[in-house]
Write a protein that holds these residues in place. Structure first.
Motif, PDB file in Angstrom:
ATOM      1  N   PRO A   1       0.792  -1.217   0.000  1.00 30.52           N
ATOM      2  CA  PRO A   1       0.000   0.000   0.000  1.00 30.52           C
ATOM      3  C   PRO A   1       0.827   1.270   0.000  1.00 30.52           C
ATOM      4  O   PRO A   1       0.427   2.253  -0.590  1.00 30.52           O
TER       5      PRO A   1
ATOM      6  N   ASN B   1      -4.238  -4.797  -8.826  1.00 26.02           N
ATOM      7  CA  ASN B   1      -4.075  -4.998  -7.386  1.00 26.02           C
ATOM      8  C   ASN B   1      -3.993  -3.670  -6.642  1.00 26.02           C
ATOM      9  O   ASN B   1      -4.567  -3.511  -5.560  1.00 26.02           O
ATOM     10  N   LEU B   2      -3.268  -2.744  -7.234  1.00 25.97           N
ATOM     11  CA  LEU B   2      -3.153  -1.422  -6.611  1.00 25.97           C
ATOM     12  C   LEU B   2      -4.526  -0.756  -6.539  1.00 25.97           C
ATOM     13  O   LEU B   2      -4.920  -0.184  -5.524  1.00 25.97           O
TER      14      LEU B   2
ATOM     15  N   TYR C   1      -6.677  -2.203  -3.865  1.00 28.22           N
ATOM     16  CA  TYR C   1      -6.303  -1.814  -2.507  1.00 28.22           C
ATOM     17  C   TYR C   1      -6.917  -0.463  -2.118  1.00 28.22           C
ATOM     18  O   TYR C   1      -7.393  -0.283  -0.996  1.00 28.22           O
ATOM     19  N   TYR C   2      -6.909   0.469  -3.032  1.00 29.10           N
ATOM     20  CA  TYR C   2      -7.343   1.835  -2.708  1.00 29.10           C
ATOM     21  C   TYR C   2      -8.814   2.115  -3.012  1.00 29.10           C
ATOM     22  O   TYR C   2      -9.383   3.063  -2.482  1.00 29.10           O
TER      23      TYR C   2
END
Ligand code: ZN
Length: 481
Positions: free
Chosen positions: A3, A473-474, A477-478
């Protein structure tokens, strides 16, 4: 790595939240994230007989044209407005009615005295909260301009806010009866206010605004090309989503230049030193952002000190809270500099490339917060770590970057999710794909959606074109699904 390579730190929260979205000052009913504004607040008068479709004698403009004549009664805090709107049909089909955003109605500040549609007096309209819907005398053809003429009175509330009359000045934002943005497949982009953030979505329009006051001591502060007239001034501002202005008696104007773009910083006389610092920051930020994001979209930029909380971005113009000037300490390590360059970045991310501020506020706010970081990295590299701590890391960050304004009831959680985690996300994207790829994507995004309303999906599509790696994936996460 995400993260983030930086630990999220918890720190005492300051009262200053340092964003740029002042919510309406009046109490609001609970926000609903839809355009369902149904109950008419005022019944329409008897409709006139319908007429056969006829071509209008007015030319078909490329975008909405607003010609506004305003008589200012400064001490009574009232504006007498005559508005002509010449509107191209954005719907791609004939329309039987047209909505206008009439934001001052939320503050009980609007009183309509006359309406003409295509040259005839017209009374078939109804209000539902901040929207006026006019049933048209004839279908609005896709190749015809709709010509509206409205006369109205605005009584500016004394409660400090984006539309208000305070001891120091008039703040006049979101005052024009204006056509909302229209999106193919979605219709009119009309959203009610939330408890935080901004909810209005407008297409670019051309403004021709004449402001007059009988009182010579009243200074007019407005964006665009200015022509002084007897008792006032005329301002023309093309390709603007809004026309925001101020008037007051006791201000000084500092002027500067950024790569040939005239800058004006208009402040209370006691804040000249802080005003000069804000001007210097803008003179550094605007050329940098031009280099990074592409050409500045207007012919000038004006900052006006304000007596309401935080500030407000507008086209070629922004308000900045007096508190930031009062607290200026002679260095760039304070909110005056960070927020001034944040607001300057809104000329690219809001004014040039628009977005749905109610449902996808991160699209401009995360980009503007990340633009602050780019400013410090390029102009004050020794203060980058300070910026991360002061702006982001002392807060405990949580929430989804793609929160709508209706997802949060308090300003700080909203800002932490949308602005601060949004900037974190963009920084992590940069680390993953490299700065040249990210900046190429931002320039491409600006160029492709200049003058439009871009969506998050469109932003990600451009980003992925410039990304050598998968960002799923990034994003997961956000962002919430
Ligand atoms: Zn902002």
């Amino acid at each position: 790595m995400f993260p983030s390579r930086r630990a999220f730190l918890c720190w005492a929260l300051l009262p200053l939240l340092a964003a740029c979205a002042a919510p309406p000052a009046a109490p609001l009913s609970p926000a609903i994230p839809t355009a369902a504004l149904t109950a008419p607040a005022r019944a329409s008068a008897t409709p006139q007989p319908s007429l056969p479709p006829s071509p209008t004698p007015w030319g078909l403009p490329e975008r909405p044209q607003y010609i506004l004549n305003v008589d200012i009664d400064y001490d009574a805090a009232t504006l007498h407005v005559h508005e002509i709107a010449v509107l191209p049909n954005p719907g791609g089909q004939p329309l039987a009615e047209v909505p206008l955003i009439v934001e001052p109605r939320w503050l009980d500040a609007f009183e309509l005295t006359a309406l003409e549609v295509n040259g005839q007096d017209w009374a078939d309209y109804e209000f539902a909260q901040g929207v006026m819907t006019i049933t048209l005398p004839e279908a609005w053809a896709t190749d015809a301009a709709l010509h509206l003429e409205l006369t109205y009175l605005l009584r500016l509330p004394a409660t400090p806010g984006t539309l208000s009359a305070t001891e120091r000045q008039l703040h006049v934002a979101n005052w024009v009866a204006a056509l909302p943005a229209y999106a193919a497949g979605e219709g009119w982009l009309i959203h009610p206010p939330g408890l935080v953030g901004e909810h209005l979505v407008f297409p670019p329009a051309d403004f021709d605004v004449t402001l007059r006051s009988d009182d010579d001591s009243v200074m007019l502060m407005a964006p665009g090309a200015r022509t002084d007239l007897e008792g006032g001034a005329q301002f023309t501002l093309p390709r603007a989503r809004a026309f925001t202005w101020s008037a007051g008696r006791d201000f000084i104007t500092l002027v500067g230049d950024a790569d040939g773009i005239p800058l004006q910083v208009v402040v209370y006389p006691e804040h000249e030193r802080a005003g000069q610092a804000a001007l210097d920051a803008l003179a550094q930020a605007v050329p940098l952002y031009q280099e990074l994001f592409g050409p500045y979209p207007h012919e000038g930029l004006m900052l006006v000190e304000a007596s309401f909380t935080d500030g407000l971005e507008s086209d070629a113009f922004f308000f900045l809270d007096q508190l930031y000037f009062i607290e200026y300490d002679g260095t760039p390590t304070n909110y005056l500099t960070t927020i001034a360059v944040h607001e300057a970045a809104h000329q690219w991310w809001y004014s040039a490339v628009g977005n749905n501020a109610a449902l996808e506020p991160w699209l401009d706010e995360a980009l503007c917060t990340f633009s602050e970081l780019l400013f410090y990295e390029n102009v004050h590299p020794s203060l980058v770590e300070w910026w991360w701590y002061f702006r982001i890391e002392r807060f405990r960050l949580e929430g989804a970057v793609n929160s709508a304004i209706y997802d949060q009831a308090d300003f700080l959680p909203y800002v932490k999710a949308v602005y601060f985690l949004g900037a974190h996300f963009l920084d992590d994207v940069r680390e993953l794909i490299g700065e040249p790829n990210l900046l190429a994507a931002l320039r491409d995004y600006r160029q492709r959606y200049d003058g439009d309303i871009a969506s998050a999906e469109e932003f990600f599509a451009v980003l992925e074109e410039h990304s050598p790696v998968n960002l799923d994936n990034l994003r997961a996460y956000y962002f919430k699904p």
